[in-house]
Motif scaffolding. Structure first.
Motif, PDB file in Angstrom:
ATOM      1  N   LEU A   9      -7.898  -5.541   0.379  1.00 15.57           N
ATOM      2  CA  LEU A   9      -8.625  -6.784   0.238  1.00 15.57           C
ATOM      3  C   LEU A   9      -8.011  -7.600  -0.894  1.00 15.57           C
ATOM      4  N   ARG A 103     -14.312  -4.370   5.142  1.00 14.95           N
ATOM      5  CA  ARG A 103     -12.882  -4.233   4.901  1.00 14.95           C
ATOM      6  C   ARG A 103     -12.586  -2.800   4.537  1.00 14.95           C
ATOM      7  N   LEU A 106     -11.597  -1.352  -1.154  1.00 13.13           N
ATOM      8  CA  LEU A 106     -11.189  -2.436  -2.040  1.00 13.13           C
ATOM      9  C   LEU A 106     -10.517  -1.946  -3.307  1.00 13.13           C
TER      10      LEU A 106
END
Length: 311
Positions: A9, A103, A106
């Motif tokens: 990300l 996502r 991170l």
């Protein structure tokens, strides 16, 4: 040994207030987040998004651009994620918002290694390397020191002097031997970790990979002032390692008693120890025959042994 999550990300900051942006950047870097760009104004942000096809997460403040302009960006770039950052930042809320995004992982997470200890200290604090040498001798440990650091006192203990960018690989290939990192001086870990230079990388890995850290301060008014600043900043770290505070070169006189009381007040419930002033200690090489005779009977040694027993 290191558990590294790929930082897929990509984060862009779009915050007009420099102090607010600094606070956000400090928080993100302390958590290992991958900041790829800092937009200074709306036009620069617009040009950057137009020229790059990668999916990003934009952290923006309301004062950065007109509401209509930010809404237009969000409608135009539907693959990007936009998170508004309030003036009063809620650290936990922001981290939770980022980690909740759909996502992959991170955060870049160096794994805390049980057999790694780092010794930090205040600026101009005597004794960081000396204490590291003696602890390594007691624990039969090896030392990792930075090539960008100052000249350190000699020792018969193995010392690997490496660059900041070699530290992650070194930690990844550690065996079961106890390793002590001569981490060097720092006051504000969170501010330093937002710096992308090599020294910040060294401090970042030293902090996040250590099972415990030791922080050394000189027994002086300036030393305690530095310590107070460090402690205030250290409280901002999320899930930090255990820490031991050490007051070095403590003298048993009226002024020394005042400094000792202030040191104990600053450390609070955190583990803390005093190391007495010893004029001879710097002239003794750890591991020599003369040094070991001094080592067995000296008050300095007994206090270092107490620190060693807590590692």
């Amino acid at each position: 040994m290191l558990e590294l999550a790929e930082p897929r990300l990509k984060i862009i900051t779009a915050i007009s207030n420099s102090e607010q942006e600094g606070a956000v950047v400090t928080l993100l870097h302390s958590q290992g987040c991958n900041i790829i760009y800092r937009a200074l104004n709306y036009s620069i942000l617009l040009n950057y998004l137009a020229q790059n096809e990668i999916d990003v997460c934009v952290l923006y403040s309301l004062s950065f651009a007109e509401l209509k302009e930010m809404n237009n960006l969000q409608h135009k770039y539907v693959n990007h994620r936009f998170i508004e950052v309030n003036e009063k930042i809620d650290h936990l809320q922001l981290i939770n918002q980022l980690t909740a995004l759909q996502r992959p992982s991170l955060i870049y997470r160096p794994k805390r290694v049980n057999n790694v200890v780092s010794v930090f200290g205040t600026p101009a604090s005597p004794g960081i390397s000396t204490l590291t040498n003696h602890l390594a001798r007691l624990k039969s440990a090896k030392i990792i020191a930075a090539t960008h650091g100052n000249i350190r006192p000699e020792t018969v203990v193995t010392v690997d002097k490496i660059s900041a960018h070699e530290l992650d690989q070194k930690l990844a290939n550690l065996g079961n031997e106890i390793t002590i990192i001569d981490a060097g001086a720092t006051l504000s870990l969170t501010k330093t970790l937002s710096d992308r230079r090599g020294t910040a990388h060294w401090l970042n890995l030293s902090l996040t990979c250590s099972a415990k850290i030791i922080y050394v301060t000189a027994a002086s008014i300036n030393g305690l002032s530095y310590l107070a600043e460090f402690i205030n900043d250290f409280k901002n770290l999320i899930n930090p390692p255990q820490i031991i505070y050490v007051l070095n070169q403590h003298r048993i006189d009226r002024q020394g008693q005042i400094l000792q009381k202030k040191f104990i007040e600053l450390a609070g419930p955190v583990s803390n120890l005093l190391i007495p002033f010893e004029r001879r200690i710097d002239s003794l090489q750890v591991g020599t025959q003369h040094g070991m005779g001094f080592w067995r009977s000296n008050t300095f040694t007994r206090q270092v042994e107490k620190i060693s027993n807590q590692l």
